[in-house]
Design a protein around this motif. Sequence first.
Motif, PDB file in Angstrom:
ATOM      1  N   LEU A 143       0.838  -1.196   0.000  1.00  0.00           N
ATOM      2  CA  LEU A 143       0.000   0.000   0.000  1.00  0.00           C
ATOM      3  C   LEU A 143       0.872   1.245   0.000  1.00  0.00           C
ATOM      4  O   LEU A 143       1.889   1.303   0.691  1.00  0.00           O
ATOM      5  N   ASN A 144       0.431   2.257  -0.743  1.00  0.00           N
ATOM      6  CA  ASN A 144       1.095   3.557  -0.728  1.00  0.00           C
ATOM      7  C   ASN A 144       0.102   4.618  -0.258  1.00  0.00           C
ATOM      8  O   ASN A 144      -1.047   4.641  -0.705  1.00  0.00           O
ATOM      9  N   VAL A 145       0.552   5.478   0.651  1.00  0.00           N
ATOM     10  CA  VAL A 145      -0.270   6.602   1.110  1.00  0.00           C
ATOM     11  C   VAL A 145       0.149   7.816   0.308  1.00  0.00           C
ATOM     12  O   VAL A 145       1.262   8.323   0.449  1.00  0.00           O
ATOM     13  N   HIS A 146      -0.763   8.295  -0.530  1.00  0.00           N
ATOM     14  CA  HIS A 146      -0.471   9.392  -1.460  1.00  0.00           C
ATOM     15  C   HIS A 146      -1.317  10.595  -1.089  1.00  0.00           C
ATOM     16  O   HIS A 146      -2.536  10.486  -0.928  1.00  0.00           O
ATOM     17  N   GLY A 147      -0.686  11.763  -0.968  1.00  0.00           N
ATOM     18  CA  GLY A 147      -1.380  12.954  -0.482  1.00  0.00           C
ATOM     19  C   GLY A 147      -2.224  13.684  -1.499  1.00  0.00           C
ATOM     20  O   GLY A 147      -2.542  14.861  -1.294  1.00  0.00           O
ATOM     21  N   GLY A 148      -2.621  13.024  -2.578  1.00  0.00           N
ATOM     22  CA  GLY A 148      -3.415  13.677  -3.608  1.00  0.00           C
ATOM     23  C   GLY A 148      -4.500  12.772  -4.172  1.00  0.00           C
ATOM     24  O   GLY A 148      -4.503  11.556  -3.963  1.00  0.00           O
ATOM     25  N   ARG A 149      -5.434  13.398  -4.889  1.00  0.00           N
ATOM     26  CA  ARG A 149      -6.488  12.637  -5.565  1.00  0.00           C
ATOM     27  C   ARG A 149      -5.898  11.980  -6.803  1.00  0.00           C
ATOM     28  O   ARG A 149      -5.209  12.603  -7.593  1.00  0.00           O
ATOM     29  N   LEU A 150      -6.211  10.709  -6.970  1.00  0.00           N
ATOM     30  CA  LEU A 150      -5.744   9.949  -8.132  1.00  0.00           C
ATOM     31  C   LEU A 150      -6.915   9.629  -9.046  1.00  0.00           C
ATOM     32  O   LEU A 150      -8.032   9.441  -8.604  1.00  0.00           O
ATOM     33  N   PRO A 151      -6.626   9.581 -10.358  1.00  0.00           N
ATOM     34  CA  PRO A 151      -5.311   9.704 -10.994  1.00  0.00           C
ATOM     35  C   PRO A 151      -4.883  11.141 -11.329  1.00  0.00           C
ATOM     36  O   PRO A 151      -3.850  11.335 -11.969  1.00  0.00           O
ATOM     37  N   ALA A 152      -5.652  12.132 -10.903  1.00  0.00           N
ATOM     38  CA  ALA A 152      -5.394  13.504 -11.343  1.00  0.00           C
ATOM     39  C   ALA A 152      -4.040  14.034 -10.887  1.00  0.00           C
ATOM     40  O   ALA A 152      -3.360  14.745 -11.635  1.00  0.00           O
ATOM     41  N   TYR A 153      -3.645  13.708  -9.644  1.00  0.00           N
ATOM     42  CA  TYR A 153      -2.444  14.318  -9.074  1.00  0.00           C
ATOM     43  C   TYR A 153      -1.425  13.237  -8.691  1.00  0.00           C
ATOM     44  O   TYR A 153      -1.159  12.999  -7.523  1.00  0.00           O
ATOM     45  N   ARG A 154      -0.874  12.598  -9.666  1.00  0.00           N
ATOM     46  CA  ARG A 154       0.190  11.639  -9.431  1.00  0.00           C
ATOM     47  C   ARG A 154       1.509  12.379  -9.184  1.00  0.00           C
ATOM     48  O   ARG A 154       1.655  13.541  -9.546  1.00  0.00           O
ATOM     49  N   GLY A 155       2.459  11.688  -8.577  1.00  0.00           N
ATOM     50  CA  GLY A 155       3.790  12.259  -8.435  1.00  0.00           C
ATOM     51  C   GLY A 155       4.013  13.002  -7.133  1.00  0.00           C
ATOM     52  O   GLY A 155       3.403  12.721  -6.107  1.00  0.00           O
ATOM     53  N   MET A 156       4.894  14.002  -7.208  1.00  0.00           N
ATOM     54  CA  MET A 156       5.393  14.690  -6.016  1.00  0.00           C
ATOM     55  C   MET A 156       4.562  15.922  -5.653  1.00  0.00           C
ATOM     56  O   MET A 156       3.894  16.495  -6.498  1.00  0.00           O
ATOM     57  N   HIS A 157       4.636  16.290  -4.368  1.00  0.00           N
ATOM     58  CA  HIS A 157       4.053  17.550  -3.864  1.00  0.00           C
ATOM     59  C   HIS A 157       2.581  17.696  -4.252  1.00  0.00           C
ATOM     60  O   HIS A 157       2.125  18.764  -4.677  1.00  0.00           O
ATOM     61  N   SER A 158       1.837  16.625  -4.099  1.00  0.00           N
ATOM     62  CA  SER A 158       0.436  16.629  -4.543  1.00  0.00           C
ATOM     63  C   SER A 158      -0.416  17.617  -3.761  1.00  0.00           C
ATOM     64  O   SER A 158      -1.378  18.175  -4.305  1.00  0.00           O
ATOM     65  N   ALA A 159      -0.094  17.868  -2.482  1.00  0.00           N
ATOM     66  CA  ALA A 159      -0.856  18.863  -1.722  1.00  0.00           C
ATOM     67  C   ALA A 159      -0.696  20.247  -2.351  1.00  0.00           C
ATOM     68  O   ALA A 159      -1.663  21.012  -2.479  1.00  0.00           O
ATOM     69  N   PHE A 160       0.539  20.577  -2.736  1.00  0.00           N
ATOM     70  CA  PHE A 160       0.777  21.863  -3.394  1.00  0.00           C
ATOM     71  C   PHE A 160      -0.034  21.971  -4.671  1.00  0.00           C
ATOM     72  O   PHE A 160      -0.677  23.013  -4.921  1.00  0.00           O
ATOM     73  N   TRP A 161      -0.031  20.943  -5.499  1.00  0.00           N
ATOM     74  CA  TRP A 161      -0.689  21.034  -6.805  1.00  0.00           C
ATOM     75  C   TRP A 161      -2.207  21.111  -6.682  1.00  0.00           C
ATOM     76  O   TRP A 161      -2.865  21.769  -7.493  1.00  0.00           O
ATOM     77  N   GLN A 162      -2.770  20.470  -5.661  1.00  0.00           N
ATOM     78  CA  GLN A 162      -4.211  20.608  -5.442  1.00  0.00           C
ATOM     79  C   GLN A 162      -4.550  22.035  -5.036  1.00  0.00           C
ATOM     80  O   GLN A 162      -5.554  22.602  -5.475  1.00  0.00           O
ATOM     81  N   LEU A 163      -3.697  22.637  -4.188  1.00  0.00           N
ATOM     82  CA  LEU A 163      -3.887  24.037  -3.805  1.00  0.00           C
ATOM     83  C   LEU A 163      -3.676  24.947  -5.003  1.00  0.00           C
ATOM     84  O   LEU A 163      -4.449  25.889  -5.240  1.00  0.00           O
ATOM     85  N   TYR A 164      -2.658  24.681  -5.790  1.00  0.00           N
ATOM     86  CA  TYR A 164      -2.304  25.506  -6.947  1.00  0.00           C
ATOM     87  C   TYR A 164      -3.431  25.526  -7.982  1.00  0.00           C
ATOM     88  O   TYR A 164      -3.709  26.567  -8.594  1.00  0.00           O
ATOM     89  N   HIS A 165      -4.087  24.397  -8.165  1.00  0.00           N
ATOM     90  CA  HIS A 165      -5.148  24.310  -9.164  1.00  0.00           C
ATOM     91  C   HIS A 165      -6.521  24.680  -8.619  1.00  0.00           C
ATOM     92  O   HIS A 165      -7.541  24.460  -9.279  1.00  0.00           O
ATOM     93  N   GLY A 166      -6.542  25.237  -7.420  1.00  0.00           N
ATOM     94  CA  GLY A 166      -7.778  25.799  -6.896  1.00  0.00           C
ATOM     95  C   GLY A 166      -8.819  24.800  -6.455  1.00  0.00           C
ATOM     96  O   GLY A 166     -10.022  25.105  -6.458  1.00  0.00           O
ATOM     97  N   GLU A 167      -8.390  23.603  -6.044  1.00  0.00           N
ATOM     98  CA  GLU A 167      -9.352  22.606  -5.581  1.00  0.00           C
ATOM     99  C   GLU A 167     -10.013  23.076  -4.289  1.00  0.00           C
ATOM    100  O   GLU A 167      -9.343  23.551  -3.372  1.00  0.00           O
ATOM    101  N   ALA A 168     -11.332  22.925  -4.209  1.00  0.00           N
ATOM    102  CA  ALA A 168     -12.048  23.279  -2.980  1.00  0.00           C
ATOM    103  C   ALA A 168     -11.845  22.224  -1.903  1.00  0.00           C
ATOM    104  O   ALA A 168     -12.027  22.495  -0.714  1.00  0.00           O
ATOM    105  N   ALA A 169     -11.489  21.028  -2.319  1.00  0.00           N
ATOM    106  CA  ALA A 169     -11.215  19.942  -1.380  1.00  0.00           C
ATOM    107  C   ALA A 169     -10.099  19.087  -1.953  1.00  0.00           C
ATOM    108  O   ALA A 169     -10.053  18.823  -3.153  1.00  0.00           O
ATOM    109  N   GLY A 170      -9.196  18.694  -1.084  1.00  0.00           N
ATOM    110  CA  GLY A 170      -8.146  17.768  -1.475  1.00  0.00           C
ATOM    111  C   GLY A 170      -8.539  16.358  -1.086  1.00  0.00           C
ATOM    112  O   GLY A 170      -9.527  16.130  -0.386  1.00  0.00           O
TER     113      GLY A 170
END
Length: 261
Positions: A145-172
């Motif tokens: 199991l992997n714990v990934h800090g972003g919604r998949l498959p939209a935010y794969r890879g690194m710093h997923s919390a940043f990218w969800q904030l950057y793209h204006g998501e109302a909820a991560g």
Amino acid sequence: MRLVFFTQDEAIMLAPMLDDVLAACSEHECRVYVFRPPGGGRLRDLRWAARTVGIGYTVRTGAEYVHRRLLEAGERLGLWRSGRAPSVAAATRRRGVPLIRWTGSPNAPEVVAALRAFEPDVLVSIACPRVLDEAVLAVPRLACLNVHGGRLPAYRGMHSAFWQLYHGEAAGVTTVHLMAADVDAGPIVTEEPWQVAATDTWHGVMRKSRAAGVPALLRALNLVQNGRLSVKPNDPSRGRRFGKPTREHVVRLRARGVRLR
């Protein structure tokens, strides 16, 4: 169950999360492996932070890191005990969980051999600094199991919390998924949403994404243990793989009035 955790020595975000996970996994036999990030480690991270997010953020975060290291040293010497575990080592020490520090790759033959000897039921990756090879993923009896800090498959890879904030998501979303050969490409096991408030900082959403990983992972482990694992598809072609943000990304985020800390 026998659980093995692959992670890194990060005190600010990972240590409190791992402390909560190990506290909830007392019925299981656990081991924690800590690996160094490749290519420079902490010094490389400091250089990247200074160039990308600025000296102010870097100094404040560095001060928090030093504070946690001092708390860890005092706790190790028996001088005091802080409320939350100030380090990964403190989290394991409090729970009586063996901690194995490994300077090389988690894919090294010696690591694979040690895993086989332990015979884990589940391997859990929480910010493991390297992609795991098939030889490692084949060892656990039930799941990886992997714990990934972003919604998949939209935010794969690194710093997923940043990218969800950057793209204006109302909820991560923090996602627990089965591991596959490709990055963040395995089927989804559980998801835990977290709200993004108008006043949230980058530092704040990183904390939220890590904290959400605890209930998501515990639900996933429960499903695995009880043989009720049910997964959702995770098609990598429907998202993209993100890397580290650049200085330009940080400038654009700040221009929208979002603070880093």
